[in-house]
Design an enzyme around this catalytic site. Sequence first.
Site, PDB file in Angstrom:
ATOM      1  N   CYS A 152       0.799  -1.224   0.000  1.00 51.92           N
ATOM      2  CA  CYS A 152       0.000   0.000   0.000  1.00 51.92           C
ATOM      3  C   CYS A 152       0.835   1.278   0.000  1.00 51.92           C
ATOM      4  O   CYS A 152       0.282   2.368  -0.126  1.00 51.92           O
ATOM      5  CB  CYS A 152      -0.955  -0.003   1.179  1.00 51.92           C
ATOM      6  SG  CYS A 152      -1.909  -1.538   1.295  1.00 51.92           S
ATOM      7  N   HIS A 283      -2.994   7.720   6.375  1.00 49.78           N
ATOM      8  CA  HIS A 283      -3.202   6.451   5.666  1.00 49.78           C
ATOM      9  C   HIS A 283      -4.623   5.961   5.927  1.00 49.78           C
ATOM     10  O   HIS A 283      -5.308   5.546   4.995  1.00 49.78           O
ATOM     11  CB  HIS A 283      -2.163   5.430   6.133  1.00 49.78           C
ATOM     12  CG  HIS A 283      -2.169   4.168   5.349  1.00 49.78           C
ATOM     13  ND1 HIS A 283      -2.035   4.140   3.965  1.00 49.78           N
ATOM     14  CD2 HIS A 283      -2.297   2.866   5.731  1.00 49.78           C
ATOM     15  CE1 HIS A 283      -2.073   2.886   3.538  1.00 49.78           C
ATOM     16  NE2 HIS A 283      -2.242   2.092   4.590  1.00 49.78           N
ATOM     17  N   HIS A 317      -9.753   1.900  -0.725  1.00 47.98           N
ATOM     18  CA  HIS A 317      -8.301   1.715  -0.589  1.00 47.98           C
ATOM     19  C   HIS A 317      -7.793   1.158  -1.913  1.00 47.98           C
ATOM     20  O   HIS A 317      -8.079   0.016  -2.269  1.00 47.98           O
ATOM     21  CB  HIS A 317      -8.005   0.749   0.559  1.00 47.98           C
ATOM     22  CG  HIS A 317      -6.554   0.663   0.914  1.00 47.98           C
ATOM     23  ND1 HIS A 317      -5.552   1.147   0.101  1.00 47.98           N
ATOM     24  CD2 HIS A 317      -5.918   0.134   1.995  1.00 47.98           C
ATOM     25  CE1 HIS A 317      -4.386   0.929   0.668  1.00 47.98           C
ATOM     26  NE2 HIS A 317      -4.583   0.317   1.817  1.00 47.98           N
TER      27      HIS A 317
END
Length: 387
Positions: A152, A283, A317
């Site tokens: 990520c 995040h 995401h």
Amino acid sequence: MGIISAAGKDLSGNLLSLQQGRSAIGPLQNFPSRYADRLPFGEIKISNETLRRQAGITEPGVTRTTLLAIPAMKEAISNARLSEADLRSPRTAFINATTVGGMCLTDELAKDAHRKENGSEYLSSYDCASVTLFLMKYFGLTGISDTLNTACSSSANAILQGARLIRHGLADRAIVGGVDSLAKFTINGFNALHILSAEKSRPFDAGRNGLNLGEAAAFLVMENVTAAAGKKCFAALSGYCNANDAYHPSSLSDTGDGPVLAMEGALKSAGLAPGDIQYINAHGTGTENNDLAESRAMERVFGTVPLFSSTKPYTGHTLGAAGAVEAVFSMLSIGQQEAYATLNFTTPMPDSTLVPLTRNTRVPMQHVMSNSFGFGGNCSALVFSAC
């Protein structure tokens, strides 16, 4: 900058979604999955056939991952006013990030793995660099290139790598960013980790129970001062840091050691003090571990934590694209002098005193931090400053 996500097909569309507080999370329409009507996703509502036609691609073997990257790169190249000569120049680097790449075609990959001969048209797409190689050919790029996969934090690290190439004199400019499309590979994988939410994600909320996967592509053109002369500057990348605490394959340490190292390193790289940051694009995945660890890390680094929010509820995401997507959003915040709300938040976490922004807030912004944390503890923080 250039971007395509569930929140919009270009920069203006994404900005409008942020300003209107509009989530693009919902049921799947174009992607076959047993979870299509059971879990919400950040799906781009454009078919592969339409993306192919818009890009003028007729050759076989081109996956959705590559198809999504093309319009975002085109927008970034256009905004940067790069000529064909600029693109062909060996002084133009290209650093691309993706976690899935051509493996978005999970079923085809499985069938090809059992064939003894006559594989499908997608055989060459399974290579980690297949998306990068196609984009280089499509846009005529000849300079230094690389493909990064650090989960990520992938495209945040692509931005970091491009900056290092420029600072060390190995390139005059770098096209950097990332792309990921929805895939059974990741949907089933994240579901096996029990971190997919059956409702819209709620970052930093006491009732958070997981993330929503999304798909997106975002790219930035970074140039040195000479190459950028006379052009519009969205922001300067003033600081960056990658750190790895290697705490666990899929979670952060409870005290947020990796994020602390990344944020402190980015501030040091930028020559800034914690109090110089006006806003943090966190995040903020909406998972139990990440949000609490990131909150504790922000408290350790900043003491009095500045305004912060997670923009993942707008797009989902987007994995390897997330760092670049949120870098774009961070620069839009600087350009608009506006911090964007964390959607779906209602109740503070009992183990933290921090509360994210719950409404769009206009605030003078000179310096913004963007956090991206990947599996294996691969954590990166970027600092963007007004030009």
